[in-house]
Design a protein around this motif. Structure first.
Motif, PDB file in Angstrom:
ATOM      1  N   GLN A   4      -6.707  50.638  -1.945  1.00  0.00           N
ATOM      2  CA  GLN A   4      -6.196  51.954  -1.595  1.00  0.00           C
ATOM      3  C   GLN A   4      -6.175  52.083  -0.068  1.00  0.00           C
ATOM      4  O   GLN A   4      -7.132  51.701   0.612  1.00  0.00           O
ATOM      5  CB  GLN A   4      -7.105  53.049  -2.180  1.00  0.00           C
ATOM      6  N   THR A   5      -5.083  52.606   0.504  1.00  0.00           N
ATOM      7  CA  THR A   5      -4.988  52.815   1.949  1.00  0.00           C
ATOM      8  C   THR A   5      -5.460  54.220   2.283  1.00  0.00           C
ATOM      9  O   THR A   5      -4.918  55.202   1.752  1.00  0.00           O
ATOM     10  CB  THR A   5      -3.547  52.623   2.445  1.00  0.00           C
ATOM     11  N   ILE A   6      -6.455  54.289   3.150  1.00  0.00           N
ATOM     12  CA  ILE A   6      -7.012  55.576   3.554  1.00  0.00           C
ATOM     13  C   ILE A   6      -6.659  55.812   5.016  1.00  0.00           C
ATOM     14  O   ILE A   6      -6.866  54.935   5.861  1.00  0.00           O
ATOM     15  CB  ILE A   6      -8.543  55.617   3.384  1.00  0.00           C
ATOM     16  N   GLU A  41      -6.941  53.857  10.012  1.00  0.00           N
ATOM     17  CA  GLU A  41      -6.362  53.451   8.735  1.00  0.00           C
ATOM     18  C   GLU A  41      -7.216  52.326   8.182  1.00  0.00           C
ATOM     19  O   GLU A  41      -7.548  51.386   8.897  1.00  0.00           O
ATOM     20  CB  GLU A  41      -4.915  52.996   8.909  1.00  0.00           C
ATOM     21  N   GLN A  43      -8.083  49.924   4.468  1.00  0.00           N
ATOM     22  CA  GLN A  43      -7.878  49.544   3.074  1.00  0.00           C
ATOM     23  C   GLN A  43      -9.230  49.493   2.376  1.00  0.00           C
ATOM     24  O   GLN A  43     -10.150  48.797   2.831  1.00  0.00           O
ATOM     25  CB  GLN A  43      -7.214  48.159   3.005  1.00  0.00           C
ATOM     26  N   GLU A  47     -10.978  53.816  -5.058  1.00  0.00           N
ATOM     27  CA  GLU A  47     -10.564  55.153  -4.638  1.00  0.00           C
ATOM     28  C   GLU A  47     -11.729  56.122  -4.561  1.00  0.00           C
ATOM     29  O   GLU A  47     -11.632  57.194  -3.983  1.00  0.00           O
ATOM     30  CB  GLU A  47      -9.488  55.687  -5.589  1.00  0.00           C
ATOM     31  N   LEU A  65     -14.816  59.533  -1.043  1.00  0.00           N
ATOM     32  CA  LEU A  65     -13.367  59.728  -1.076  1.00  0.00           C
ATOM     33  C   LEU A  65     -12.924  60.541  -2.287  1.00  0.00           C
ATOM     34  O   LEU A  65     -12.050  61.414  -2.180  1.00  0.00           O
ATOM     35  CB  LEU A  65     -12.661  58.373  -1.065  1.00  0.00           C
ATOM     36  N   GLN A  68      -9.315  60.882  -2.571  1.00  0.00           N
ATOM     37  CA  GLN A  68      -8.550  61.320  -1.402  1.00  0.00           C
ATOM     38  C   GLN A  68      -7.976  60.109  -0.666  1.00  0.00           C
ATOM     39  O   GLN A  68      -8.608  59.068  -0.571  1.00  0.00           O
ATOM     40  CB  GLN A  68      -9.439  62.106  -0.433  1.00  0.00           C
ATOM     41  N   THR A  69      -6.802  60.254  -0.108  1.00  0.00           N
ATOM     42  CA  THR A  69      -6.196  59.180   0.691  1.00  0.00           C
ATOM     43  C   THR A  69      -6.073  59.562   2.162  1.00  0.00           C
ATOM     44  O   THR A  69      -5.704  58.723   2.972  1.00  0.00           O
ATOM     45  CB  THR A  69      -4.799  58.836   0.144  1.00  0.00           C
ATOM     46  N   SER A  70      -6.370  60.810   2.491  1.00  0.00           N
ATOM     47  CA  SER A  70      -6.319  61.259   3.884  1.00  0.00           C
ATOM     48  C   SER A  70      -7.461  62.238   4.113  1.00  0.00           C
ATOM     49  O   SER A  70      -7.640  63.190   3.330  1.00  0.00           O
ATOM     50  CB  SER A  70      -4.976  61.927   4.186  1.00  0.00           C
TER      51      SER A  70
END
Length: 1002
Positions: A4-6, A41, A43, A47, A65, A68-70
């Motif tokens: 997942q990219t955060i 940023e 990875q 999640e 998280l 959440q991704t942002s």
């Protein structure tokens, strides 16, 4: 599971981005850093991962998280650093939980004043710590006292512990100590333990305070490269006024005219010659007897000195381990010609989590320092600085044929070489290599119990190379002298201790530590020396070239300590704090019945601000009261002093050299530990969200069983024996005030003020007899470093001729007070005339910030102490055999009788020169210690340059001094005795230093 990219941003409490903040996926080595806009940023593999976000000076946060991704995270800074973790000896503790008196200095504060030694950089940063710089030579010669002196003859210096390794307490050549050879740029933080609650964990060696040094290590925030460089120029802040050629010759003529008055018999017998008749040397005078030269020896011997300092570091790592490589080079010229220092340093650190229950690490440092020194401690004999005052202005540096000019070239002079010649031809080189290393392992025996094992070593190798040239009169003339000293000081330690941490519930927490320690110290010293050189070519490089070898000498010493220690910290509701400490130390230095001693301490603290009636108070943000009592010791006497000793050597018997061995020292099996008991009460107050932080400590220290190499009756067949002789008291107050006056995005202003007031008193001596140490007196009811001498009342005037005659003196002679009115001036008329230790000292500094510009103004003050200005002995009292201070032009004449300078006369006519009150000068001062202007380049520019840090600064150190002291600098400590702070004898002047520096980070 798919990665997942955060993305996110990290801000400070004012919603400003934090570049370089660390973001790590918890439980992994996966991490990154924020860019210059605070963005990142990363990875992650889950999640629902937890991100650990940290930044120096801010509280670390863990962010789940939860899909959440942002995210946007705001890190909070504690203005008063109440949650700052400090080192306390065999552990760490939050500052808010401290029950003892502990001062702290961070690397950023040390960097404000680039210096060759840690003590120099630390000066003025901690209340209660008096750092006196007794020499302006490269590297300096500092004397450190924490809450006053505690012993009459053995070490009064604090115990230094670097990364858990106790440094050897040996005294090294010319007033240096092992900490002087550590690169101060390697230091991350310094903790100063001042009261007995803090120092008792070091028991037998904590009486003088403890200084804990933590060095820089690797970082888990990824790879970093830092390069710090500074260049400096040192200048002489103040010239002393000396006689020029015309004045010197005129003084010589005046002395001749007064010879008949003070020595009529010698005058009648033709003992004196008109000095004008000897001015015939064509190298020095013209045909009319006028001098050809007017040499200013301060200009010739003192220069503008250039220095450079380079520091390069590589650090890196991740959550599982870190590493660091630190390298340094310092090249420092001294103000005095031919004096310099060069240091190469390197250090490697490593810390690794092997698994979830084992962590290992360590550090290894090496320093190689070479020096040429010209300021021998004690200053007697012919030295470079003495000759700056005494060299004749009529003499050139060199003659046309290249030979050195010398006082001996003018008849009737004492005849020492010029300061430039002495600096060149008296070669005193000191080469020092030090190794400091430690290895540790942390084993988690249980989630609440850890075992730490450490092995440490401190190795010092020194070589002192000396050669005195064949032409140096009173030093090595006529055939030269050389020696080579080799010294090795080894210290190793092995320590194991258990630490138990337990939060029983929300109200009760306990930290307990129990350990044991072994330390072994051995020292070996040797000297080979010779005289009788045919020329100056070989010097100390070939002792075999000397025709008159001297008897070689060597010595070996070894001793050990065995210690058991423990500490308990208990907290109830995070408001009521208790610390109990105890250490049992055994030393091989003492007799069988007194080898072990126990040193306990107890401390209580109450965080009043945590009570309900204050917890919501908008004005008082922190209030803590604390009190402590404890005992510490001092064992720093030479080894074997409880035992009888023998002395060996050789003697010429029947024309042959034969060895001998004779008794040298009495045994004293009752010799026991010197012990210092201390009571401390403290107040910590924070106001307005800790923008105003006040800390006040009151203390009383009582030292008993003081150790002294005391005289014994001659009928015993011996001269001295170490014994316990009495007691001493120190009591005082320390105040530290830190304020944030203005703090907004455009402008900031913060202030730091501290003052320390200490009163020292000797309270008991065995037999009550006075003890004379160096130039000072130890007497019951008086402080140490007390000066004892005659009371100078000026000069006898013509109206007092009859009274002066009672003392066999004439108008124009020095007038001393006859204390017992017996009609004679002798040793019975000496009295206490002053003291060398100050009543108080402190620092007041202000930091102003405007945008990216920052200005630091750092002031130092000291008051209530005096300096015995012995320079006047040779530069005022001996006018006709050497040059003099210009003050001799104010000597007594029939028209100038209100003066303390006796009428000028030849030395042979008789004169008085003593350690009297006239030579004792007020040494109170206000010093501009540091004025620094720095600029932090904007993040946008730094980013374009592919850097993460860029700072430029310039500073002026020692930029002014306000004082009545007549010498180069009032901060003198050059006598060489235990309490000779405030003794000036041909001091090496302290420079005014202009610095330009750059800090670069990748």
């Amino acid at each position: 599971m798919q990665d997942q990219t955060i993305t996110g941003m990290v801000l400070d409490g004012n919603d400003q981005p934090l570049p370089g903040a660390s973001i790590v996926e918890k439980g992994t080595s996966n991490g990154t850093q924020t860019d210059f806009d605070g963005n990142f940023e990363l990875q992650v593999t889950d999640e629902n991962a937890v991100l650990v976000i940290s930044y120096i000076g801010f509280a670390t946060q863990e962010i789940p998280l939860s899909g959440q991704t942002s995210i946007t995270v705001s890190l909070q800074e504690d203005a008063a650093n109440l949650d700052e973790v400090v080192v306390i000896g065999y552990g760490t503790q939050k500052k808010s939980d401290l029950t003892g008196a502990v001062g702290s200095v961070k690397s950023e504060e040390l960097a404000e004043r680039p210096a060759a030694s840690m003590n120099q950089a630390m000066a003025g940063k901690v209340s209660g710590v008096n750092v006196t710089s007794g020499s302006g030579r490269p590297g300096g010669r500092t004397v450190v006292r924490i809450r006053g002196n505690t012993s009459v003859s053995i070490a009064n210096t604090p115990l230094y512990v670097v990364d858990g390794v106790i440094l050897n307490s040996v005294s090294l050549p010319n007033g240096s100590t092992p900490i002087d050879y550590m690169n101060p740029n390697d230091i991350e933080s310094i903790e100063v333990l001042k009261d007995a609650s803090a120092t008792a964990i070091y028991g037998a060696r904590g009486a003088n305070g403890v200084i804990l040094v933590s060095t820089k290590r690797g970082t888990s925030a990824g790879g970093r490269v830092n390069y710090d460089v500074d260049f400096s120029l040192g200048t002489l802040p103040k010239k002393l006024e000396l006689l020029n050629s015309e004045e010197f010759l005129r003084v010589e003529e005046i002395a001749y005219a007064n010879a008949e008055k003070y020595d009529p018999a010698g005058w009648a017998g033709g003992a004196y010659t008109d000095p004008r008749t000897k001015r015939t040397d064509p190298r020095l005078f013209d045909a009319e007897g006028n001098p050809l030269y007017n040499t200013d020896w301060q200009d010739e011997a003192i220069r503008a000195s250039f220095s450079q300092n380079h520091q390069l570091s590589f650090t890196g790592g991740n959550e599982k381990g870190t590493y660091g490589l630190f390298m340094g080079f310092r090249d420092e010229e001294g103000l005095i010609v031919e004096s310099w220092l060069k240091r190469y340093s390197g250090r490697f650190t490593m810390d690794t989590d092997i698994n979830d229950w084992l962590k290992v690490g360590g550090s290894l440092s090496y320093n190689d320092q070479n020096e040429k020194q010209i300021d021998q401690l004690g200053g007697g004999g012919i030295t470079t600085m003495r000759q700056v005052f005494e060299a004749l202005p009529i003499i050139p540096v060199r003659y046309a044929d290249g030979s050195w000019g010398s006082n001996i070239d003018y008849p009737g002079m004492e005849g020492g070489g010029s300061p430039v010649a002495v600096a060149n031809d008296r070669r005193y080189f000191l080469k020092t290599q030090t190794v400091l290393g430690n290895f540790y392992s942390n084993i988690a025996l249980h989630k609440n119990l850890q075992l730490r094992t450490t092995i440490g070593a401190n190795i010092i190798n020194q070589r002192n190379d000396y050669y005195g040239g064949r032409d140096l009169r009173y030093i090595a003339r006529p055939d030269g002298a050389a020696y080579v000293d080799n010294s090795r000081y080894n210290s190793w330690q092995f320590e194991n201790y258990l630490t138990y941490n337990k939060d029983f519930n929300s109200d009760n927490s306990l930290t307990a530590m129990l350990g044991l320690s072994w330390q072994h110290i051995d020292e070996f010293e040797s000297r080979a020396s010779t005289r009788g050189f045919a020329d100056d070519f070989y010097g100390f490089n070939n002792l075999g070239a000397g025709s008159n070898p001297q008897t070689p000498t060597s010595s070996r010493v070894a001793y050990g300590l065995n210690s058991y220690f423990g500490r308990v910290n208990y907290s109830y509701k995070n408001k009521y704090l208790l610390t109990l400490t105890g250490r049992a130390d055994g030393s091989s230095k003492f007799g069988p019945e007194n080898q072990f001693a126990f040193f306990p301490s107890a401390a209580l603290a109450w965080r009043v601000s945590g009570e309900d009636f204050l917890s919501q108070n908008e004005t008082i943000s922190n209030l803590k009261l604390r009190a402590s009592y404890g005992a510490t010791g001092n064992s720093e006497i030479p080894a074997y002093r409880a035992l009888a000793g023998l002395q060996s050597g050789t003697v010429i018997f029947a024309g042959d050299r034969a060895p001998y061995t004779v008794p040298q020292r009495m045994a004293n099996p009752d010799l026991r530990w010197e012990k210092t008991e201390q009571v401390d009460v403290g107040l910590e107050l924070g106001l307005l969200n800790n923008r105003i932080a006040l800390e006040v400590d009151l203390y009383r220290k009582l030292t008993s069983d003081m150790l002294l190499d005391a005289p014994v009756p001659a009928t015993s067949g011996f001269t001295n024996v170490y014994r316990n002789v009495g007691s001493m008291e120190n009591k005082g107050v320390e105040v530290s005030l830190n304020t944030i006056n203005i703090d907004n995005e455009l402008f900031g202003w913060s202030s730091n003020f501290n003052i320390s007031i200490n009163k020292n008193e000797v309270t008991a001596l065995s037999g009550g007899s006075d003890i004379f140490l160096g130039s000072t007196l130890i007497r019951v009811g008086e402080p140490v470093s007390t000066f004892y001498g005659y009371i100078d009342e000026g000069t006898w005037n013509t109206d007092e001729a009859d009274q002066a005659a009672i003392y066999d003196r004439l108008p124009g002679d020095i007038k001393y007070r006859d204390l017992n009115d017996d009609g004679a001036i002798n040793s019975d008329d000496r009295a206490i005339i002053g003291k060398g230790i100050p009543d108080g000292f402190g620092t007041f500094s202000n930091t102003f910030r405007y945008g990216n510009l920052e200005l630091l103004v750092d002031l130092q003050f000291q008051y209530g102490n005096s300096v015995m200005y012995r320079d006047e002995h040779s530069a005022e009292d001996r006018q006709t055999i050497a040059n003099s201070f210009k003050t001799v032009l104010n000597a007594w004449t029939p028209d100038n009788q209100d003066t303390h300078i006796a009428q000028i006369r030849p030395i042979a006519a008789g004169y008085d020169t003593h350690n009297d009150s006239g030579k004792l000068k007020d040494a109170s001062f206000l010093r501009g210690r540091n004025l620094m202007l720095s600029y932090n380049f904007k993040p946008e520019l730094v980013k374009r340059l592919h850097l993460n840090r860029l700072r430029l600064y310039t500073s002026v150190q020692n930029f002014f001094v306000v004082t009545d002291y007549p010498g180069y600098d009032p901060e003198s400590s050059n006598g060489g005795g235990t309490f000779d702070q405030g003794f000036s004898l041909y001091d090496y002047p302290r420079p005014r230093t202009f610095v330009l520096g750059l800090n670069v980070g990748l």
